[in-house]
Design a protein around this motif. Structure first.
Motif, PDB file in Angstrom:
ATOM      1  N   LEU A  62      32.463  38.182  52.957  1.00  0.00           N
ATOM      2  CA  LEU A  62      32.039  36.963  52.548  1.00  0.00           C
ATOM      3  C   LEU A  62      32.406  35.880  53.461  1.00  0.00           C
ATOM      4  O   LEU A  62      32.247  34.751  53.611  1.00  0.00           O
ATOM      5  CB  LEU A  62      32.321  36.447  51.213  1.00  0.00           C
ATOM      6  CG  LEU A  62      31.470  37.215  50.000  1.00  0.00           C
ATOM      7  CD1 LEU A  62      32.133  37.028  48.820  1.00  0.00           C
ATOM      8  CD2 LEU A  62      30.254  36.447  50.000  1.00  0.00           C
ATOM      9  N   VAL A  91      40.891  35.803  46.700  1.00  0.00           N
ATOM     10  CA  VAL A  91      42.301  36.479  46.950  1.00  0.00           C
ATOM     11  C   VAL A  91      43.221  35.397  46.534  1.00  0.00           C
ATOM     12  O   VAL A  91      42.975  34.214  46.628  1.00  0.00           O
ATOM     13  CB  VAL A  91      42.281  37.245  48.263  1.00  0.00           C
ATOM     14  CG1 VAL A  91      41.419  38.306  48.362  1.00  0.00           C
ATOM     15  CG2 VAL A  91      42.047  36.071  49.367  1.00  0.00           C
ATOM     16  N   SER A 140      40.740  29.819  37.713  1.00  0.00           N
ATOM     17  CA  SER A 140      42.200  30.292  37.167  1.00  0.00           C
ATOM     18  C   SER A 140      42.836  29.497  36.466  1.00  0.00           C
ATOM     19  O   SER A 140      42.602  28.239  36.371  1.00  0.00           O
ATOM     20  CB  SER A 140      43.033  30.674  38.599  1.00  0.00           C
ATOM     21  OG  SER A 140      44.312  30.930  38.347  1.00  0.00           O
ATOM     22  N   PRO A 185      47.170  35.457  34.157  1.00  0.00           N
ATOM     23  CA  PRO A 185      47.197  36.589  34.675  1.00  0.00           C
ATOM     24  C   PRO A 185      46.175  37.975  34.226  1.00  0.00           C
ATOM     25  O   PRO A 185      46.155  38.107  33.125  1.00  0.00           O
ATOM     26  CB  PRO A 185      48.643  37.156  34.526  1.00  0.00           C
ATOM     27  CG  PRO A 185      49.314  35.599  34.396  1.00  0.00           C
ATOM     28  CD  PRO A 185      48.447  35.044  33.663  1.00  0.00           C
TER      29      PRO A 185
END
Ligand code: NAP
Length: 261
Positions: A62, A91, A140, A185
């Motif tokens: 990407l 990532v 996140s 997590p």
């Protein structure tokens, strides 16, 4: 709800992306799966055969120039139209900022933010014309406060959350749903890279499974929710940070994330 809808998922070769592919396949959606690892995508496609849905793979990095445009063109050639875009690929680089490789950090910024923006921008005109479509962005819990030792990663996820919320407001009268899911997590390959060695056990002790995240993301997307934090503890954390001074929040965050050595 997503039966026979065409769903494009980035980062489908492992973790949350694979679990989401499985969940949408169970619901009868046709899939376009994107990632760099061809063998993983091929293996997943074989597994998904039991659901009797069409699965098209696009092997792509990407971050490469032109990749997002190519992916959307190829997906449209393969399935006709994209009903749901899942921006999941991402990532997380961990470490002291001044010791990190700035090229690696820039690569992460391009993947976590620029590719997500470009893919969204490419699929939206058709959705707006049809007055239907869904965007599911994976951010996140790192989006809710500063994250020392994951300075840049946390900032990319704040970007994803704020971008998603703004877009939701812009698009909500046009028949397009935007849902941003913010996991804490999760047990995936995420912690196998990015310099997490000293933090891995600590980070994964309370981790949820990718299947749990996929299930809750799928449900909240179906319900038209705007932002969602899976898990009670995670949710509580994102609420509490709103009531403490920013410096205090940053120092607590640092205590949780600091390298052990
Ligand atoms: N695990 C956690 O604790 C956690 C917590 C909160 C949020 N998240 C977010 O959840 C998302 C999914 O992560 P995960 O936990 O499922 O990690 P993962 O198992 O490492 O999956 C990451 C996915 O992204 C793909 N990817 C990475 N670089 C890419 C590139 N340059 N081009 C195309 N695809 C690329 C990988 O596929 P290839 O390597 O085959 O390209 C893989 O499919 C990420 O956005 C992450 O930030 C994870």
């Amino acid at each position: 709800m997503f039966r026979q809808k065409n769903v494009l998922i980035t980062g489908a070769s492992s973790g949350i992306g694979s679990a989401l592919a499985e969940r949408f396949a169970q619901a009868g959606a046709q899939l376009v799966l994107v990632a760099r690892r061809k063998d993983r995508l091929t293996a997943l496609t074989k597994e998904l055969k039991v659901h009797g849905v069409a699965v098209h793979n696009i092997v792509a990095d990407l971050v490469e120039p032109g990749a997002c445009d190519r992916i959307v063109s190829e997906a449209k050639r393969a399935v006709g139209r994209i009903d749901v875009l899942v921006n999941n690929a991402g990532v997380g680089e961990y470490g002291r900022f001044h010791e990190q490789d700035v090229d690696v950090l820039e690569n992460m910024m391009q993947l976590n933010m620029s590719a997500l923006v470009r893919l969204t921008h490419r699929v939206l005109p058709d959705m707006i014309e049809r007055r239907s479509g869904h965007l599911l962005n994976i951010a996140s819990t790192a989006a809710f406060q500063p994250t020392p030792y994951m300075c840049v990663y946390g900032a990319t996820k704040s970007f994803v959350l704020n971008f998603s919320l703004s877009l939701w407001e812009e698009l909500r009268r046009r028949g397009i749903g935007v849902t941003c899911v913010c996991p804490g997590p999760v047990k995936t390959e995420f912690f196998d890279r990015g310099g997490f060695e000293t933090q891995k056990s600590h980070m994964t002790r309370l981790a949820m499974s990718a299947d749990q995240i996929a299930e809750s993301a799928y449900t909240k997307l179906s319900q038209g929710r705007t932002a969602h934090v899976p898990g009670m503890l995670n949710k509580l954390g994102t609420i509490l940070v709103r009531f403490a001074p920013l410096r205090t929040v940053t120092r607590i965050s640092s205590k949780l994330l600091a390298p052990k050595s």
